[in-house]
Design a protein around this motif. Sequence first.
Motif, mmCIF file in Angstrom:
data_model
loop_
_atom_site.group_PDB
_atom_site.id
_atom_site.type_symbol
_atom_site.label_atom_id
_atom_site.label_comp_id
_atom_site.label_asym_id
_atom_site.label_seq_id
_atom_site.Cartn_x
_atom_site.Cartn_y
_atom_site.Cartn_z
ATOM 1 N N HIS A 140 0.828 -1.211 0.000
ATOM 2 C CA HIS A 140 0.000 0.000 0.000
ATOM 3 C C HIS A 140 0.861 1.259 0.000
ATOM 4 C CE1 HIS A 140 -2.418 -3.153 2.109
ATOM 5 N NE2 HIS A 140 -3.317 -2.743 1.243
ATOM 6 N N PRO A 141 0.439 2.307 -0.719
ATOM 7 C CA PRO A 141 1.189 3.566 -0.706
ATOM 8 C C PRO A 141 0.993 4.319 0.602
ATOM 9 C CG PRO A 141 -0.791 3.769 -2.056
ATOM 10 C CD PRO A 141 -0.699 2.323 -1.655
ATOM 11 N N ASP A 142 1.968 5.165 0.938
ATOM 12 C CA ASP A 142 1.835 6.006 2.124
ATOM 13 C C ASP A 142 1.083 7.287 1.760
ATOM 14 O OD1 ASP A 142 3.683 7.554 0.741
ATOM 15 O OD2 ASP A 142 5.333 7.155 2.118
ATOM 16 N N ALA A 143 0.960 8.191 2.738
ATOM 17 C CA ALA A 143 0.158 9.397 2.535
ATOM 18 C C ALA A 143 0.684 10.247 1.385
ATOM 19 C CB ALA A 143 0.117 10.199 3.830
ATOM 20 N N ALA A 144 2.007 10.448 1.331
ATOM 21 C CA ALA A 144 2.575 11.269 0.262
ATOM 22 C C ALA A 144 2.323 10.650 -1.109
ATOM 23 C CB ALA A 144 4.073 11.461 0.494
ATOM 24 N N THR A 145 2.379 9.328 -1.192
ATOM 25 C CA THR A 145 2.181 8.655 -2.476
ATOM 26 C C THR A 145 0.721 8.717 -2.908
ATOM 27 O OG1 THR A 145 4.005 7.205 -1.880
ATOM 28 C CG2 THR A 145 2.695 6.555 -3.771
ATOM 29 N N HIS A 146 -0.214 8.696 -1.957
ATOM 30 C CA HIS A 146 -1.615 8.941 -2.319
ATOM 31 C C HIS A 146 -1.754 10.294 -3.008
ATOM 32 C CE1 HIS A 146 -4.337 5.757 -0.897
ATOM 33 N NE2 HIS A 146 -3.415 5.500 0.013
ATOM 34 N N GLY A 147 -1.089 11.312 -2.461
ATOM 35 C CA GLY A 147 -1.141 12.622 -3.099
ATOM 36 C C GLY A 147 -0.548 12.609 -4.493
ATOM 37 N N LEU A 148 0.565 11.894 -4.664
ATOM 38 C CA LEU A 148 1.208 11.778 -5.970
ATOM 39 C C LEU A 148 0.273 11.111 -6.977
ATOM 40 C CD1 LEU A 148 3.967 11.875 -7.633
ATOM 41 C CD2 LEU A 148 4.256 9.508 -6.871
ATOM 42 N N VAL A 149 -0.320 9.984 -6.587
ATOM 43 C CA VAL A 149 -1.205 9.238 -7.489
ATOM 44 C C VAL A 149 -2.451 10.060 -7.818
ATOM 45 C CG1 VAL A 149 -2.664 7.179 -7.686
ATOM 46 C CG2 VAL A 149 -0.344 6.992 -6.756
ATOM 47 N N GLY A 150 -3.042 10.690 -6.789
ATOM 48 C CA GLY A 150 -4.238 11.497 -7.034
ATOM 49 C C GLY A 150 -3.978 12.652 -7.972
ATOM 50 N N GLY A 151 -2.824 13.316 -7.811
ATOM 51 C CA GLY A 151 -2.493 14.414 -8.706
ATOM 52 C C GLY A 151 -2.278 13.950 -10.133
ATOM 53 N N ARG A 152 -1.605 12.826 -10.292
ATOM 54 C CA ARG A 152 -1.386 12.307 -11.644
ATOM 55 C C ARG A 152 -2.701 11.858 -12.278
ATOM 56 N NH1 ARG A 152 4.165 8.686 -10.772
ATOM 57 N NH2 ARG A 152 5.612 10.455 -10.766
ATOM 58 N N PHE A 153 -3.561 11.222 -11.486
ATOM 59 C CA PHE A 153 -4.852 10.798 -12.039
ATOM 60 C C PHE A 153 -5.629 12.016 -12.510
ATOM 61 C CE2 PHE A 153 -9.271 9.542 -12.012
ATOM 62 C CZ PHE A 153 -9.247 8.233 -12.482
ATOM 63 N N HIS A 154 -5.649 13.062 -11.705
ATOM 64 C CA HIS A 154 -6.348 14.276 -12.123
ATOM 65 C C HIS A 154 -5.806 14.798 -13.442
ATOM 66 C CE1 HIS A 154 -6.523 18.717 -12.376
ATOM 67 N NE2 HIS A 154 -7.792 18.486 -12.130
ATOM 68 N N ASP A 155 -4.498 14.898 -13.554
ATOM 69 C CA ASP A 155 -3.906 15.471 -14.763
ATOM 70 C C ASP A 155 -4.155 14.590 -15.985
ATOM 71 O OD1 ASP A 155 -2.986 17.485 -13.135
ATOM 72 O OD2 ASP A 155 -0.923 16.747 -13.046
ATOM 73 N N LEU A 156 -4.036 13.284 -15.827
ATOM 74 C CA LEU A 156 -4.175 12.362 -16.960
ATOM 75 C C LEU A 156 -5.621 12.122 -17.362
ATOM 76 C CD1 LEU A 156 -1.540 9.695 -15.865
ATOM 77 C CD2 LEU A 156 -1.368 11.187 -17.868
ATOM 78 N N VAL A 157 -6.538 12.174 -16.415
ATOM 79 C CA VAL A 157 -7.915 11.761 -16.672
ATOM 80 C C VAL A 157 -8.863 12.948 -16.768
ATOM 81 C CG1 VAL A 157 -9.836 10.383 -15.783
ATOM 82 C CG2 VAL A 157 -7.502 9.529 -15.567
ATOM 83 N N PHE A 158 -8.731 13.913 -15.858
ATOM 84 C CA PHE A 158 -9.637 15.083 -15.877
ATOM 85 C C PHE A 158 -9.059 16.237 -16.694
ATOM 86 C CE2 PHE A 158 -11.077 12.915 -12.024
ATOM 87 C CZ PHE A 158 -12.462 12.993 -12.163
ATOM 88 N N GLY A 159 -7.761 16.260 -16.883
ATOM 89 C CA GLY A 159 -7.126 17.365 -17.586
ATOM 90 C C GLY A 159 -6.807 17.054 -19.022
ATOM 91 N N GLY A 160 -6.304 18.043 -19.730
ATOM 92 C CA GLY A 160 -5.822 17.880 -21.102
ATOM 93 C C GLY A 160 -6.846 17.190 -21.989
ATOM 94 N N ALA A 161 -6.406 16.095 -22.613
ATOM 95 C CA ALA A 161 -7.295 15.307 -23.476
ATOM 96 C C ALA A 161 -7.815 14.077 -22.759
ATOM 97 C CB ALA A 161 -6.546 14.901 -24.739
ATOM 98 N N GLY A 162 -7.809 14.095 -21.427
ATOM 99 C CA GLY A 162 -8.230 12.930 -20.647
ATOM 100 C C GLY A 162 -9.678 12.556 -20.872
ATOM 101 N N PRO A 163 -10.035 11.297 -20.591
ATOM 102 C CA PRO A 163 -11.401 10.829 -20.865
ATOM 103 C C PRO A 163 -12.474 11.486 -20.018
ATOM 104 C CG PRO A 163 -10.131 9.170 -19.668
ATOM 105 C CD PRO A 163 -9.169 10.232 -20.086
ATOM 106 N N PHE A 164 -12.119 12.107 -18.881
ATOM 107 C CA PHE A 164 -13.110 12.760 -18.030
ATOM 108 C C PHE A 164 -13.069 14.291 -18.155
ATOM 109 C CE2 PHE A 164 -13.309 9.200 -14.542
ATOM 110 C CZ PHE A 164 -13.827 8.327 -15.486
ATOM 111 N N LYS A 165 -12.376 14.801 -19.163
ATOM 112 C CA LYS A 165 -12.301 16.250 -19.314
ATOM 113 C C LYS A 165 -13.694 16.797 -19.601
ATOM 114 C CE LYS A 165 -11.437 16.485 -24.301
ATOM 115 N NZ LYS A 165 -11.838 15.101 -24.585
ATOM 116 N N ARG A 166 -13.882 18.057 -19.287
ATOM 117 C CA ARG A 166 -15.151 18.728 -19.557
ATOM 118 C C ARG A 166 -15.399 18.817 -21.055
ATOM 119 N NH1 ARG A 166 -19.732 19.437 -16.679
ATOM 120 N NH2 ARG A 166 -19.316 20.183 -14.575
#
Length: 385
Positions: free
Chosen positions: A359-385
């Motif tokens: 399991h990841p620690d607290a800092a790694t949760h932040g790392l993964v969450g930030g990357r998921f946001h950028d890859l999925v909700f941002g740019g050309a990600g599948p969840f972009k607006r």
Amino acid sequence: MITTPLTPDLVHGAVEIEPTPAGLVPHRLPARARAQVTDAQLAMAEAQPAGVRVALRTAATYVELVTVPTKRVYVGMPARPDGVYELVVNGEVTDRGSVRGGTTLTIDLAAGTYEETRGEPGSVRFDGLSPTVKDLEIWLPHDEAAVLVELRSDAPVEPAPDRGRRRWVHHGSSISQGSNAATPTGTWPAVAARAAGVELVNLGFGGSALLDPFTARAVRDTAADLVSLKVGINLVNLDLMRRRALGPAVHGFLDTIREGHPDVPLLVVTPLHCAIHEQTPGPAAIDPEAFAQGRTSFRATGSPEDVTSGRLSLEVVRAELAAVVAARAGSDPHLHLLDGLELYGAEDERTHPLPDALHPDAATHGLVGGRFHDLVFGGAGPFKR
């Protein structure tokens, strides 16, 4: 002091709210699903309110939430910290606290037993709030069950208004539920959801992302604008199935979800890097040397050679998930794939090692969450607006 009973319209992020004589119990699986499985691990995980929050609007200068928490005690292990409740005011985390006492669940990992001792309510209070009207959220602990009893405040409260945000339903394992995260808003799905401004429904279940049909039906029947599934690690570390069964099981899981959400963006996320299971099948087991030292660490008990006989490793799972998504691409243009190694890969392990090898620690949760946001909700990600 004004006392407000907890009602379902004040609770966001749960799939079902169960009224009991003691108060409201937020569930992340519906009663029909809970009736179809007797696994104590899943029962414990789905009752832990990851992503669930009490959401209200008020001019109160203090709010106090009364709950009956369930504390976990692991035989032979150090005491766990109390679960964390977080106050979010107009979108900003401003305070944290815990509820003492409550029910105790004693777990003997070696014997596989669970024993519950009932306890009394306690409360967490947040003071010093502005007397102006504001939106408040109290995020419940992601890893500690709680019966919701009542709210206390010095001004009336009302349910938070609908802000028209998209609703994101995410299913995954203990990593998605938030294992080893320090706070409920610090789990990687919460980090991504808050950055994207979406309403999270977290269906991450510790040890139980197992392609269960009742979980697929729960996702199908939950209102959603966006759906994601992060599967694989539990299939390996429970040694649940063989390669022949995996593809059809994933197809069936996706078919069920599409019955209720035929056109929503649906994202399949492959497993994060986990060195003990990359080439080595499970089952995973507690490392006895670490356990003797009062630490929890995991090891794989299979052998890399077992892959040739159809047992699953993470590398096998990633390949099978990619094949399923590719096979459906022609008939499902809203289905997408994300390689979990883009969220956390072998290079990341050098700088953000997994403390228990799983399991990841607290800092790694932040790392993964930030990357998921950028890859999925941002740019050309599948969840972009």
